[in-house]
Design an enzyme around this catalytic site. Structure first.
Site, PDB file in Angstrom:
ATOM      1  N   SER A   1       0.704  -1.022   0.070  1.00 32.98           N
ATOM      2  CA  SER A   1      -0.001   0.096  -0.093  1.00 32.98           C
ATOM      3  C   SER A   1       0.878   1.416  -0.062  1.00 32.98           C
ATOM      4  O   SER A   1       1.655   1.662   1.063  1.00 32.98           O
ATOM      5  CB  SER A   1      -0.760   0.011   1.180  1.00 32.98           C
ATOM      6  OG  SER A   1      -1.554   1.407   1.388  1.00 32.98           O
TER       7      SER A   1
ATOM      8  N   HIS B   1      -1.249  -1.383  -4.177  1.00 31.62           N
ATOM      9  CA  HIS B   1      -2.484  -1.059  -3.491  1.00 31.62           C
ATOM     10  C   HIS B   1      -2.505   0.622  -3.482  1.00 31.62           C
ATOM     11  O   HIS B   1      -1.811   1.060  -2.728  1.00 31.62           O
ATOM     12  CB  HIS B   1      -2.572  -1.911  -2.160  1.00 31.62           C
ATOM     13  CG  HIS B   1      -3.773  -1.712  -1.469  1.00 31.62           C
ATOM     14  ND1 HIS B   1      -4.854  -2.497  -1.942  1.00 31.62           N
ATOM     15  CD2 HIS B   1      -4.266  -0.868  -0.639  1.00 31.62           C
ATOM     16  CE1 HIS B   1      -5.714  -2.165  -1.059  1.00 31.62           C
ATOM     17  NE2 HIS B   1      -5.450  -1.400  -0.302  1.00 31.62           N
TER      18      HIS B   1
ATOM     19  N   ASP C   1      -4.670   3.457  -1.801  1.00 33.30           N
ATOM     20  CA  ASP C   1      -5.797   3.926  -0.930  1.00 33.30           C
ATOM     21  C   ASP C   1      -6.506   5.403  -1.095  1.00 33.30           C
ATOM     22  O   ASP C   1      -5.533   6.130  -0.928  1.00 33.30           O
ATOM     23  CB  ASP C   1      -5.201   3.630   0.672  1.00 33.30           C
ATOM     24  CG  ASP C   1      -5.139   2.272   1.016  1.00 33.30           C
ATOM     25  OD1 ASP C   1      -6.130   1.618   0.702  1.00 33.30           O
ATOM     26  OD2 ASP C   1      -3.839   1.924   1.177  1.00 33.30           O
TER      27      ASP C   1
ATOM     28  N   MET D   1      -9.021   7.763  -0.217  1.00 35.32           N
ATOM     29  CA  MET D   1      -9.765   8.361   0.999  1.00 35.32           C
ATOM     30  C   MET D   1     -10.288   9.620   0.972  1.00 35.32           C
ATOM     31  O   MET D   1      -9.663  10.461   0.425  1.00 35.32           O
ATOM     32  CB  MET D   1      -9.123   8.193   2.376  1.00 35.32           C
ATOM     33  CG  MET D   1      -8.503   6.957   2.367  1.00 35.32           C
ATOM     34  SD  MET D   1      -7.734   6.892   3.920  1.00 35.32           S
ATOM     35  CE  MET D   1      -6.805   5.278   4.080  1.00 35.32           C
TER      36      MET D   1
ATOM     37  N   HIS E   1      -8.452   0.898  -3.974  1.00 33.34           N
ATOM     38  CA  HIS E   1      -9.288   0.468  -2.988  1.00 33.34           C
ATOM     39  C   HIS E   1      -9.875   2.009  -2.666  1.00 33.34           C
ATOM     40  O   HIS E   1      -9.422   3.007  -1.677  1.00 33.34           O
ATOM     41  CB  HIS E   1      -8.456   0.183  -1.608  1.00 33.34           C
ATOM     42  CG  HIS E   1      -9.051  -0.151  -0.453  1.00 33.34           C
ATOM     43  ND1 HIS E   1      -8.599  -0.247   0.730  1.00 33.34           N
ATOM     44  CD2 HIS E   1     -10.501  -0.301  -0.251  1.00 33.34           C
ATOM     45  CE1 HIS E   1      -9.238  -0.645   1.604  1.00 33.34           C
ATOM     46  NE2 HIS E   1     -10.936  -0.418   1.272  1.00 33.34           N
TER      47      HIS E   1
ATOM     48  N   MET F   1     -12.106   4.323  -0.615  1.00 36.95           N
ATOM     49  CA  MET F   1     -12.871   4.441   0.773  1.00 36.95           C
ATOM     50  C   MET F   1     -13.501   5.866   0.376  1.00 36.95           C
ATOM     51  O   MET F   1     -13.104   7.014   1.357  1.00 36.95           O
ATOM     52  CB  MET F   1     -11.805   4.453   1.908  1.00 36.95           C
ATOM     53  CG  MET F   1     -11.436   3.046   2.194  1.00 36.95           C
ATOM     54  SD  MET F   1      -9.854   2.660   3.026  1.00 36.95           S
ATOM     55  CE  MET F   1      -8.662   2.962   1.587  1.00 36.95           C
TER      56      MET F   1
ATOM     57  N   MET G   1     -11.426  -6.245   5.536  1.00 35.82           N
ATOM     58  CA  MET G   1     -10.563  -5.371   6.287  1.00 35.82           C
ATOM     59  C   MET G   1     -10.173  -5.974   7.807  1.00 35.82           C
ATOM     60  O   MET G   1     -11.066  -6.138   8.340  1.00 35.82           O
ATOM     61  CB  MET G   1     -11.282  -3.836   6.558  1.00 35.82           C
ATOM     62  CG  MET G   1     -11.596  -3.230   5.274  1.00 35.82           C
ATOM     63  SD  MET G   1      -9.873  -2.376   4.399  1.00 35.82           S
ATOM     64  CE  MET G   1      -9.147  -1.594   5.726  1.00 35.82           C
TER      65      MET G   1
ATOM     66  N   GLY H   1      -8.803   3.664   7.262  1.00 32.23           N
ATOM     67  CA  GLY H   1      -8.432   5.125   7.257  1.00 32.23           C
ATOM     68  C   GLY H   1      -7.014   5.414   7.508  1.00 32.23           C
ATOM     69  O   GLY H   1      -6.763   6.546   7.053  1.00 32.23           O
ATOM     70  N   PHE H   2      -6.324   4.503   8.062  1.00 38.22           N
ATOM     71  CA  PHE H   2      -4.945   4.902   8.389  1.00 38.22           C
ATOM     72  C   PHE H   2      -3.906   3.467   8.422  1.00 38.22           C
ATOM     73  O   PHE H   2      -4.763   2.512   8.609  1.00 38.22           O
ATOM     74  CB  PHE H   2      -4.728   5.554   9.719  1.00 38.22           C
ATOM     75  CG  PHE H   2      -5.523   6.756   9.969  1.00 38.22           C
ATOM     76  CD1 PHE H   2      -5.001   7.777   9.652  1.00 38.22           C
ATOM     77  CD2 PHE H   2      -6.847   6.551  10.540  1.00 38.22           C
ATOM     78  CE1 PHE H   2      -5.702   9.023   9.870  1.00 38.22           C
ATOM     79  CE2 PHE H   2      -7.572   7.681  10.609  1.00 38.22           C
ATOM     80  CZ  PHE H   2      -7.280   9.081  10.606  1.00 38.22           C
TER      81      PHE H   2
ATOM     82  N   GLY I   1      -0.398   1.563   9.388  1.00 40.47           N
ATOM     83  CA  GLY I   1       0.345   1.367  10.775  1.00 40.47           C
ATOM     84  C   GLY I   1      -0.664   1.095  11.982  1.00 40.47           C
ATOM     85  O   GLY I   1      -0.199   1.149  13.047  1.00 40.47           O
TER      86      GLY I   1
ATOM     87  N   ASP J   1      -6.430  -6.627   4.505  1.00 41.76           N
ATOM     88  CA  ASP J   1      -5.775  -5.160   4.375  1.00 41.76           C
ATOM     89  C   ASP J   1      -5.930  -4.709   5.848  1.00 41.76           C
ATOM     90  O   ASP J   1      -6.893  -4.333   6.573  1.00 41.76           O
ATOM     91  CB  ASP J   1      -6.545  -4.619   3.490  1.00 41.76           C
ATOM     92  CG  ASP J   1      -6.196  -3.109   3.356  1.00 41.76           C
ATOM     93  OD1 ASP J   1      -5.050  -2.801   4.065  1.00 41.76           O
ATOM     94  OD2 ASP J   1      -6.743  -2.162   2.774  1.00 41.76           O
ATOM     95  N   GLY J   2      -4.726  -4.360   6.250  1.00 43.77           N
ATOM     96  CA  GLY J   2      -4.730  -3.795   7.581  1.00 43.77           C
ATOM     97  C   GLY J   2      -4.079  -4.538   8.586  1.00 43.77           C
ATOM     98  O   GLY J   2      -4.247  -5.658   9.143  1.00 43.77           O
ATOM     99  N   GLY J   3      -2.734  -4.080   9.174  1.00 52.31           N
ATOM    100  CA  GLY J   3      -1.991  -4.735  10.360  1.00 52.31           C
ATOM    101  C   GLY J   3      -1.232  -6.210   9.977  1.00 52.31           C
ATOM    102  O   GLY J   3      -1.017  -6.832  10.633  1.00 52.31           O
TER     103      GLY J   3
ATOM    104  N   GLY K   1       1.235  -2.207   4.221  1.00 49.38           N
ATOM    105  CA  GLY K   1       1.603  -0.809   4.153  1.00 49.38           C
ATOM    106  C   GLY K   1       2.963  -0.535   5.011  1.00 49.38           C
ATOM    107  O   GLY K   1       4.164  -0.811   4.568  1.00 49.38           O
TER     108      GLY K   1
HETATM  109  C1  DX5 Z   1      -6.172   1.332   5.636  1.00 48.53           C
HETATM  110  C2  DX5 Z   1      -5.669   0.988   4.267  1.00 48.53           C
HETATM  111  C3  DX5 Z   1      -4.720   0.039   4.260  1.00 48.53           C
HETATM  112  C4  DX5 Z   1      -3.474   0.512   4.830  1.00 48.53           C
HETATM  113  C5  DX5 Z   1      -2.603  -0.664   5.056  1.00 48.53           C
HETATM  114  O1  DX5 Z   1      -7.419   2.067   5.821  1.00 48.53           O
HETATM  115  O2  DX5 Z   1      -6.525   0.541   3.429  1.00 48.53           O
HETATM  116  O3  DX5 Z   1      -4.432  -0.244   2.917  1.00 48.53           O
HETATM  117  O4  DX5 Z   1      -2.587   1.318   4.109  1.00 48.53           O
HETATM  118  O5  DX5 Z   1      -1.575  -0.472   5.984  1.00 48.53           O
HETATM  119  P1  DX5 Z   1      -0.813  -1.274   6.909  1.00 48.53           P
HETATM  120  O6  DX5 Z   1      -0.435  -2.400   6.471  1.00 48.53           O
HETATM  121  O7  DX5 Z   1       0.234  -0.550   7.738  1.00 48.53           O
HETATM  122  O8  DX5 Z   1      -1.880  -1.616   8.349  1.00 48.53           O
HETATM  123 ZN    ZN Z   2      -6.317  -0.392   1.323  1.00 46.72          ZN
END
Ligand code: DX5
Ligand code: ZN
Length: 234
Positions: free
Chosen positions: A18, A43, A45, A47, A76, A78, A149, A154-155, A157, A188-190, A210
């Site tokens: 990402s 990827h 993102d 938003m 993606h 959002m 998800m 939204g973020f 990390g 997606d996420g963490g 990410g």
């Molecule tokens: C969050 C995004 C993710 C995010 C993943 O809303 O959709 O794609 O950037 O970042 P990490 O892998 O750091 O959680």
């Molecule tokens: Zn994403």
């Protein structure tokens, strides 16, 4: 290639870094780095500050990314009004376009999938952590990918929400029931070296990373290691 017990049709794990965690002042360098590292997709993102609190990048960036990389763009969305905006993202070069189930009810979700397919792109629907998989029941047979998800969107990390792999397994079961064996499941996420094993064991095929890639000391090595761990349990 054949079917397997844990998930759908076997496919090697794909990493989709990402770029939300990339260096936007040196984005082209970061894209080259993930290409060399073996990333499968970029990827992206998007938003809008409404559907999610954060505001990121949009159509012009997707257009420019398309010019500098041959990797498929995994966009993606959002955003609160995907039906209005998705034609622009498709025109800009999105290869996979993801809309959130929470933003499109009933026939509108069908309409979005149709528009994406008409443009020759792959259609994906994303679920926020508290959205049940049932919302996919009328469209799962038409989808190319489902995005689960594993953090609140939204973020980057954030920490992986424990138990998200159960939803991956539910999506795999639902797809198997309707005979959509080719469905890809993206998480997606963490996700990083510590969490990739459990999601791949549950049936995830595409791993968004990410921070696990871009904040690593050696991002190419990170892509390699996450792929190896994911494939071992996939
Ligand atoms: C969050 C995004 C993710 C995010 C993943 O809303 O959709 O794609 O950037 O970042 P990490 O892998 O750091 O959680
Ligand atoms: Zn994403």
């Amino acid at each position: 290639m054949g079917s397997r017990i844990g998930g759908l049709m076997f496919q090697p794990v794909k990493i989709a870094p990402s770029i939300l965690s990339a260096d936007f002042m040196n984005l082209e360098n970061d894209i080259r780095m993930i290409e060399e590292g073996g990333a499968a997709y970029v990827h992206v993102d998007v938003m809008d500050g409404h559907f999610v609190p954060n505001l990121t990048i949009g159509v012009p960036h997707v257009k420019q990314l398309k010019r500098i990389t041959k990797l498929p763009l995994d966009v993606h969305l959002m955003i609160a009004n995907p039906l209005e905006q998705l034609p622009w993202f498709l025109q800009a070069g999105a290869d996979i376009l993801t809309v959130h189930a929470e933003t499109l009810e009933g026939q509108w979700l069908d309409r979005a999938i149709q528009l994406i397919h008409d443009a020759g792109a792959l259609a994906c629907v994303a679920l926020k952590p508290n959205t049940p998989v049932d919302v996919l029941s009328t469209v799962i047979d038409k989808l190319d990918m489902v995005l689960v998800m594993s953090v609140e969107p939204g973020f980057s990390g954030q920490s992986y929400i424990e138990g998200s792999e159960q939803k991956v397994a539910q999506v795999a079961a639902m797809a198997r029931e309707v005979g959509n064996e080719a469905l890809l499941i993206e998480v997606d996420g963490g996700i990083g070296e510590k969490t990739v094993e459990r999601v791949c064991a549950a049936g995830a095929d595409v791993i968004v990373c990410g921070n696990a890639v871009f904040a690593a000391d050696d991002p190419k090595q990170a892509i390699h290691d996450i792929t190896v761990i994911g494939n071992a349990s996939h």
